[in-house]
Motif scaffolding. Sequence first.
Motif, PDB file in Angstrom:
ATOM      1  N   TYR A  62       0.841  -1.194   0.000  1.00 54.93           N
ATOM      2  CA  TYR A  62       0.000   0.000   0.000  1.00 54.93           C
ATOM      3  C   TYR A  62       0.878   1.248   0.000  1.00 54.93           C
ATOM      4  CZ  TYR A  62      -4.090  -2.839   1.129  1.00 54.93           C
ATOM      5  OH  TYR A  62      -5.102  -3.754   1.092  1.00 54.93           O
ATOM      6  N   PRO A  63       0.354   2.363  -0.492  1.00 53.33           N
ATOM      7  CA  PRO A  63       1.101   3.632  -0.389  1.00 53.33           C
ATOM      8  C   PRO A  63       1.424   3.952   1.062  1.00 53.33           C
ATOM      9  CG  PRO A  63      -0.763   3.855  -1.893  1.00 53.33           C
ATOM     10  CD  PRO A  63      -0.913   2.516  -1.229  1.00 53.33           C
ATOM     11  N   ALA A  64       2.553   4.561   1.288  1.00 49.99           N
ATOM     12  CA  ALA A  64       3.010   4.840   2.650  1.00 49.99           C
ATOM     13  C   ALA A  64       2.067   5.770   3.404  1.00 49.99           C
ATOM     14  CB  ALA A  64       4.409   5.454   2.598  1.00 49.99           C
ATOM     15  N   SER A  71      -9.670   2.559   4.507  1.00 54.16           N
ATOM     16  CA  SER A  71     -11.100   2.728   4.250  1.00 54.16           C
ATOM     17  C   SER A  71     -11.519   1.980   2.992  1.00 54.16           C
ATOM     18  CB  SER A  71     -11.441   4.210   4.095  1.00 54.16           C
ATOM     19  OG  SER A  71     -10.954   4.700   2.849  1.00 54.16           O
ATOM     20  N   ARG A  72     -12.807   1.828   2.852  1.00 55.33           N
ATOM     21  CA  ARG A  72     -13.371   1.152   1.675  1.00 55.33           C
ATOM     22  C   ARG A  72     -12.911   1.822   0.386  1.00 55.33           C
ATOM     23  NH1 ARG A  72     -17.831   2.287  -1.506  1.00 55.33           N
ATOM     24  NH2 ARG A  72     -18.285   4.086  -0.182  1.00 55.33           N
ATOM     25  N   LEU A  73     -13.019   3.142   0.308  1.00 54.43           N
ATOM     26  CA  LEU A  73     -12.662   3.843  -0.925  1.00 54.43           C
ATOM     27  C   LEU A  73     -11.164   3.781  -1.188  1.00 54.43           C
ATOM     28  CD1 LEU A  73     -15.013   6.970  -0.814  1.00 54.43           C
ATOM     29  CD2 LEU A  73     -15.265   4.862  -2.143  1.00 54.43           C
ATOM     30  N   GLN A  74     -10.362   3.817  -0.135  1.00 56.60           N
ATOM     31  CA  GLN A  74      -8.916   3.660  -0.323  1.00 56.60           C
ATOM     32  C   GLN A  74      -8.587   2.275  -0.852  1.00 56.60           C
ATOM     33  OE1 GLN A  74      -7.861   4.760   3.721  1.00 56.60           O
ATOM     34  NE2 GLN A  74      -6.795   6.597   3.009  1.00 56.60           N
ATOM     35  N   PHE A  75      -9.326   1.279  -0.389  1.00 57.52           N
ATOM     36  CA  PHE A  75      -9.078  -0.078  -0.867  1.00 57.52           C
ATOM     37  C   PHE A  75      -9.459  -0.212  -2.345  1.00 57.52           C
ATOM     38  CE2 PHE A  75     -10.189  -4.715  -1.050  1.00 57.52           C
ATOM     39  CZ  PHE A  75      -8.882  -5.177  -0.897  1.00 57.52           C
ATOM     40  N   GLU A  80      -7.522  -0.634  -8.064  1.00 60.89           N
ATOM     41  CA  GLU A  80      -7.319  -0.050  -9.388  1.00 60.89           C
ATOM     42  C   GLU A  80      -5.825   0.097  -9.692  1.00 60.89           C
ATOM     43  OE1 GLU A  80      -9.388   0.599 -11.703  1.00 60.89           O
ATOM     44  OE2 GLU A  80     -11.370   0.979 -10.866  1.00 60.89           O
ATOM     45  N   ARG A  81      -5.070   0.551  -8.719  1.00 58.89           N
ATOM     46  CA  ARG A  81      -3.621   0.693  -8.903  1.00 58.89           C
ATOM     47  C   ARG A  81      -2.973  -0.668  -9.125  1.00 58.89           C
ATOM     48  NH1 ARG A  81      -1.300   5.194  -4.585  1.00 58.89           N
ATOM     49  NH2 ARG A  81      -3.143   6.532  -4.483  1.00 58.89           N
ATOM     50  N   TYR A  82      -3.458  -1.654  -8.417  1.00 59.42           N
ATOM     51  CA  TYR A  82      -2.897  -3.003  -8.539  1.00 59.42           C
ATOM     52  C   TYR A  82      -3.097  -3.535  -9.959  1.00 59.42           C
ATOM     53  CZ  TYR A  82      -1.611  -7.743  -7.112  1.00 59.42           C
ATOM     54  OH  TYR A  82      -0.990  -8.964  -6.991  1.00 59.42           O
ATOM     55  N   ALA A  83      -4.309  -3.363 -10.468  1.00 56.25           N
ATOM     56  CA  ALA A  83      -4.598  -3.824 -11.829  1.00 56.25           C
ATOM     57  C   ALA A  83      -3.716  -3.113 -12.847  1.00 56.25           C
ATOM     58  CB  ALA A  83      -6.072  -3.597 -12.149  1.00 56.25           C
ATOM     59  N   GLU A  84      -3.499  -1.820 -12.644  1.00 54.74           N
ATOM     60  CA  GLU A  84      -2.636  -1.057 -13.548  1.00 54.74           C
ATOM     61  C   GLU A  84      -1.184  -1.529 -13.439  1.00 54.74           C
ATOM     62  OE1 GLU A  84      -1.405   3.613 -14.472  1.00 54.74           O
ATOM     63  OE2 GLU A  84      -2.906   3.127 -12.930  1.00 54.74           O
ATOM     64  N   GLN A  85      -0.739  -1.798 -12.215  1.00 51.84           N
ATOM     65  CA  GLN A  85       0.650  -2.218 -11.990  1.00 51.84           C
ATOM     66  C   GLN A  85       0.988  -3.491 -12.755  1.00 51.84           C
ATOM     67  OE1 GLN A  85       3.192  -0.873 -10.395  1.00 51.84           O
ATOM     68  NE2 GLN A  85       4.595  -2.622 -10.344  1.00 51.84           N
TER      69      GLN A  85
END
Length: 377
Positions: A62-64, A71-75, A80-85
């Motif tokens: 996760y970002p530092a 939170s739900r929205l952060q997850f 989304e970031r994971y899929a892009e990565q």
Amino acid sequence: MSTIIIGAGPAGLAIAGQLAFHNIAFTVLEASDYIGFSWRNHYDRLHLHTVKEYSALPHFPYPANFPTYISRLQFVDYLERYAEQFSIKPLFNQSVTKIHKASDGTWTVNTQTDTFSADRVIIATGYNRVPFRPELPGQRNFRGIIWHSHEYRNGAPFRDENVLVVGMGNTGAELALDLLDYGAKSFISIRRPINIIRRDTFGRPAQRTAILLSKFPAWFCDLVSGLTQKITVGDVSPYGLGKPEHPPTYDSRRGKIPVIDVGTLDQIKAGNITALPAITQVNAKTVNFSDGRELPFDAILLATGYRPEIASFIGDELADNVLNERGFPKKLWFDTPSLKGLYFLGFSVPAKGVLYHLAIDSEKIVEHIAENNSVST
């Protein structure tokens, strides 16, 4: 060799990330329009109950600047970031209707619009795919709202109303607290004694303690968790929550996950949330309980959980071989020839955390694929 992953939630993304990391080709099929669809639609106040360092998907922390409890929205943002990565690009609106093994040994996956063939299928649709809606006795007589928890976003519509939450798992406990925060009169119906642990104990997250205890024999885990519960939670039977027969770790090993408390217990003890026993009858404007009480309610929220409902698309014959009596996969994979190439991920709810185990189990699956199958890159 080809691989199909069914589901683009946390489990589907975890195994897709593992495969991408090992340069193994795959296709992800997702029934909805989005990655992490269920998480986008959970109630507003939801946060992970597990700490971020033990809740990341494989090979991508996760970002530092994210908090300890995300939170739900952060997850959702993280997914989304994971899929892009890992360049995970699901085929959306592909709701799977049937899976079966073809005569040539490959697996055929039918969706509502297309047919796919693969050497391996990884079912990662999750243990909470379909809301479980039990029929309460007399509920059709009720003139108020009856929602399942998946329809609930926040308590704003229920201000100054009497609301009964049915079921005190983690969701039910949080909904009762959320209703109180929004000015509703909050009640919660409980059929059996509840095992409760504090999310943080002595300044230490419960998950970190659970991971540490997992290294010791079961009897020692039960001893420590029982003593910790006794000190931090106490006897909750005077408040209508019953007295569990076993320590939290004992129940966890048998698939009964304790409530990870984030404040509900203190509000019950303070009398701000009322715990009630099992429902015996729902009437037009009131509900009867097993202790003889009859109370008025404006709304009922069913925090009765979900079911994986895998059998609905793998068929009865296959289900009889791979699912237990609760409808959950018995194993991550099966070595019998007729089941070769079929995998399951994300259907366990261990005390150490669902997301924590996704990383572990997805790695086991990739290792099994590498050891037992030739792979395409």
